[in-house]
Design a protein around this motif. Structure first.
Motif, short mmCIF file in Angstrom:
data_model
loop_
_atom_site.label_atom_id
_atom_site.label_comp_id
_atom_site.label_asym_id
_atom_site.label_seq_id
_atom_site.Cartn_x
_atom_site.Cartn_y
_atom_site.Cartn_z
N LEU A 151 50.40 9.90 20.25
CA LEU A 151 49.36 10.61 20.99
C LEU A 151 49.40 12.11 20.66
CD1 LEU A 151 47.17 9.93 23.09
CD2 LEU A 151 48.80 10.58 24.87
N ALA A 152 50.60 12.67 20.61
CA ALA A 152 50.75 14.09 20.27
C ALA A 152 50.29 14.35 18.84
CB ALA A 152 52.20 14.52 20.46
N ALA A 153 50.64 13.44 17.93
CA ALA A 153 50.23 13.61 16.53
C ALA A 153 48.71 13.54 16.39
CB ALA A 153 50.89 12.55 15.66
N ALA A 154 48.09 12.61 17.13
CA ALA A 154 46.64 12.48 17.08
C ALA A 154 45.95 13.75 17.58
CB ALA A 154 46.19 11.28 17.91
N PHE A 155 46.47 14.33 18.66
CA PHE A 155 45.90 15.58 19.17
C PHE A 155 46.10 16.72 18.18
CE2 PHE A 155 45.88 13.64 23.47
CZ PHE A 155 44.60 14.04 23.86
N ALA A 156 47.25 16.74 17.51
CA ALA A 156 47.52 17.80 16.54
C ALA A 156 46.59 17.71 15.33
CB ALA A 156 48.98 17.72 16.08
N LEU A 157 46.24 16.49 14.94
CA LEU A 157 45.38 16.30 13.77
C LEU A 157 43.89 16.37 14.12
CD1 LEU A 157 47.29 13.36 12.04
CD2 LEU A 157 47.21 15.75 11.30
N ALA A 158 43.57 16.30 15.41
CA ALA A 158 42.17 16.27 15.81
C ALA A 158 41.44 17.54 15.41
CB ALA A 158 42.06 16.03 17.32
N LEU A 159 42.09 18.70 15.56
CA LEU A 159 41.44 19.96 15.25
C LEU A 159 41.10 20.09 13.77
CD1 LEU A 159 40.36 22.69 16.11
CD2 LEU A 159 42.69 23.62 15.91
N PRO A 160 42.07 19.92 12.84
CA PRO A 160 41.69 20.03 11.43
C PRO A 160 40.69 18.97 11.00
CG PRO A 160 43.97 19.27 11.67
CD PRO A 160 43.53 19.74 13.01
N TRP A 161 40.82 17.75 11.54
CA TRP A 161 39.83 16.71 11.22
C TRP A 161 38.44 17.13 11.70
CZ3 TRP A 161 37.01 13.68 14.78
CH2 TRP A 161 36.24 12.66 14.19
N GLY A 162 38.35 17.67 12.90
CA GLY A 162 37.06 18.10 13.43
C GLY A 162 36.45 19.22 12.60
N ILE A 163 37.28 20.15 12.13
CA ILE A 163 36.78 21.25 11.30
C ILE A 163 36.22 20.73 9.99
CG2 ILE A 163 37.48 23.29 9.99
CD1 ILE A 163 39.46 23.91 12.25
N VAL A 164 36.95 19.81 9.37
CA VAL A 164 36.46 19.23 8.11
C VAL A 164 35.15 18.48 8.34
CG1 VAL A 164 36.96 17.56 6.27
CG2 VAL A 164 38.76 19.08 7.10
N MET A 165 35.07 17.73 9.42
CA MET A 165 33.83 17.01 9.73
C MET A 165 32.66 17.98 9.91
SD MET A 165 34.07 13.63 9.87
CE MET A 165 32.83 13.08 11.07
N LEU A 166 32.88 19.09 10.60
CA LEU A 166 31.81 20.04 10.84
C LEU A 166 31.40 20.77 9.56
CD1 LEU A 166 32.87 21.59 14.26
CD2 LEU A 166 30.86 20.18 13.82
N LEU A 167 32.36 21.02 8.68
CA LEU A 167 32.04 21.66 7.41
C LEU A 167 31.33 20.72 6.45
CD1 LEU A 167 35.34 23.67 6.75
CD2 LEU A 167 33.11 24.62 7.36
N TRP A 168 31.64 19.44 6.55
CA TRP A 168 31.14 18.47 5.57
C TRP A 168 29.86 17.77 6.03
CZ3 TRP A 168 35.05 15.41 2.21
CH2 TRP A 168 34.37 14.57 1.33
N MET A 169 29.91 17.15 7.20
CA MET A 169 28.88 16.18 7.56
C MET A 169 27.50 16.74 7.89
SD MET A 169 30.03 13.26 6.91
CE MET A 169 28.71 12.28 7.66
N PRO A 170 27.36 17.85 8.64
CA PRO A 170 26.00 18.27 9.01
C PRO A 170 25.09 18.52 7.81
CG PRO A 170 27.60 19.34 10.43
CD PRO A 170 28.38 18.65 9.36
N HIS A 171 25.51 19.35 6.86
CA HIS A 171 24.66 19.61 5.70
C HIS A 171 24.50 18.38 4.83
CE1 HIS A 171 24.98 24.01 6.47
NE2 HIS A 171 23.83 24.03 5.82
N ALA A 172 25.59 17.64 4.64
CA ALA A 172 25.52 16.44 3.80
C ALA A 172 24.56 15.42 4.40
CB ALA A 172 26.91 15.84 3.63
N THR A 173 24.64 15.21 5.71
CA THR A 173 23.76 14.24 6.37
C THR A 173 22.32 14.71 6.35
OG1 THR A 173 25.59 13.59 7.83
CG2 THR A 173 23.37 12.96 8.50
N ALA A 174 22.10 16.01 6.53
CA ALA A 174 20.73 16.54 6.50
C ALA A 174 20.08 16.29 5.14
CB ALA A 174 20.74 18.03 6.82
N ARG A 175 20.80 16.53 4.06
CA ARG A 175 20.24 16.31 2.74
C ARG A 175 20.05 14.81 2.46
NH1 ARG A 175 19.79 20.51 -0.65
NH2 ARG A 175 18.23 19.07 -1.46
N PHE A 176 21.02 14.00 2.89
CA PHE A 176 20.90 12.56 2.70
C PHE A 176 19.72 12.00 3.47
CE2 PHE A 176 22.30 8.27 4.29
CZ PHE A 176 22.05 7.59 3.11
N ALA A 177 19.51 12.47 4.69
CA ALA A 177 18.37 12.01 5.48
C ALA A 177 17.06 12.40 4.83
CB ALA A 177 18.44 12.59 6.89
#
Length: 224
Positions: free
Chosen positions: A114-140
């Motif tokens: 649980l602690a490891a998941a919380f620790a990794l949630a922030l960097p995972w969320g940052i990567v998702m925000l940097l990657w997915m919005p623009h990529a999904t907009a262009r794909f759509a």
């Protein structure tokens, strides 16, 4: 802040009730319905980019809906894979550090994961925000799966449209925080909360395509 307010209001525009009824059912069936749900998120992004005043797209299970959902699922798994690989070793290190005193080894490992998941949630969320919005907009907009996997292009989009991306990211993060917080409503509120977060994210993501150098391409109505 108009973008944030518009994204929060868009899920309730147009003939939204029947769209919500199907969407809530799909969230309830998430283990078997995540592909069409992701496909609908892409369709909602496309719809919001072309003319958000029309409200939500109607549900129509089509080949495009399923293939769009499959491509998005693949890129999400690609992003999550490194964090999933690191989760076990990080949890083991946390468990070996004896940060808490628990007599049951199984419970101690659970806390460590649980602690490891919380620790990794922030960097995972940052990567998702940097990657997915623009990529999904262009794909759509153009329907090319390669856009989903083009991380350098997504980063260039963030740099180019930073102000718009910042507002879109704020709307996405806030919507998901509110959606997940609804779990406290008899454990049932999370279902419409998740669908609401998906719709807010779709509208916010669509704003990035409109902010880019190329106008969005509208799909044939039969694909909605």
């Amino acid at each position: 802040m108009n973008l944030v307010a518009a994204s929060f209001a868009w899920p309730f525009s147009g003939n939204w009730r029947p769209r919500w009824l199907v969407g809530v059912v799909m969230v309830l069936l998430l283990p078997i319905a995540f592909i069409p749900l992701l496909g609908y998120a892409v369709a909602a992004t496309r719809f919001a980019a072309s003319d958000p005043s029309r409200g939500l797209p109607r549900w129509h299970i089509s080949a495009r809906l399923l293939t769009d959902g499959l491509w998005v699922a693949l890129v999400v798994m690609l992003i999550a894979a490194p964090f999933a690989i690191v989760l076990g070793p990080l949890a083991m290190l946390i468990d070996q550090a004896h940060l808490w005193h628990v007599g049951d080894p199984a419970l101690s490992r659970f806390y460590a994961y649980l602690a490891a998941a919380f620790a990794l949630a922030l960097p995972w969320g940052i990567v998702m925000l940097l990657w997915m919005p623009h990529a999904t907009a262009r794909f759509a907009a153009d329907g090319r799966p390669v856009d989903l996997f083009n991380f350098p292009a997504a980063l260039r989009g963030v740099a180019r449209d930073f102000a718009t991306w910042n507002l879109a990211a704020a709307a996405i993060v806030t919507a998901w925080a509110l959606g997940l917080a609804c779990v406290g409503l008899l454990c049932l509120g999370i279902v419409p909360g998740v669908f609401y977060a998906i719709l807010v994210s779709a509208h916010a993501t669509a704003s990035l395509e409109n902010a880019g150098p190329h106008p969005p391409q509208v799909a044939h109505p039969a694909s909605w």
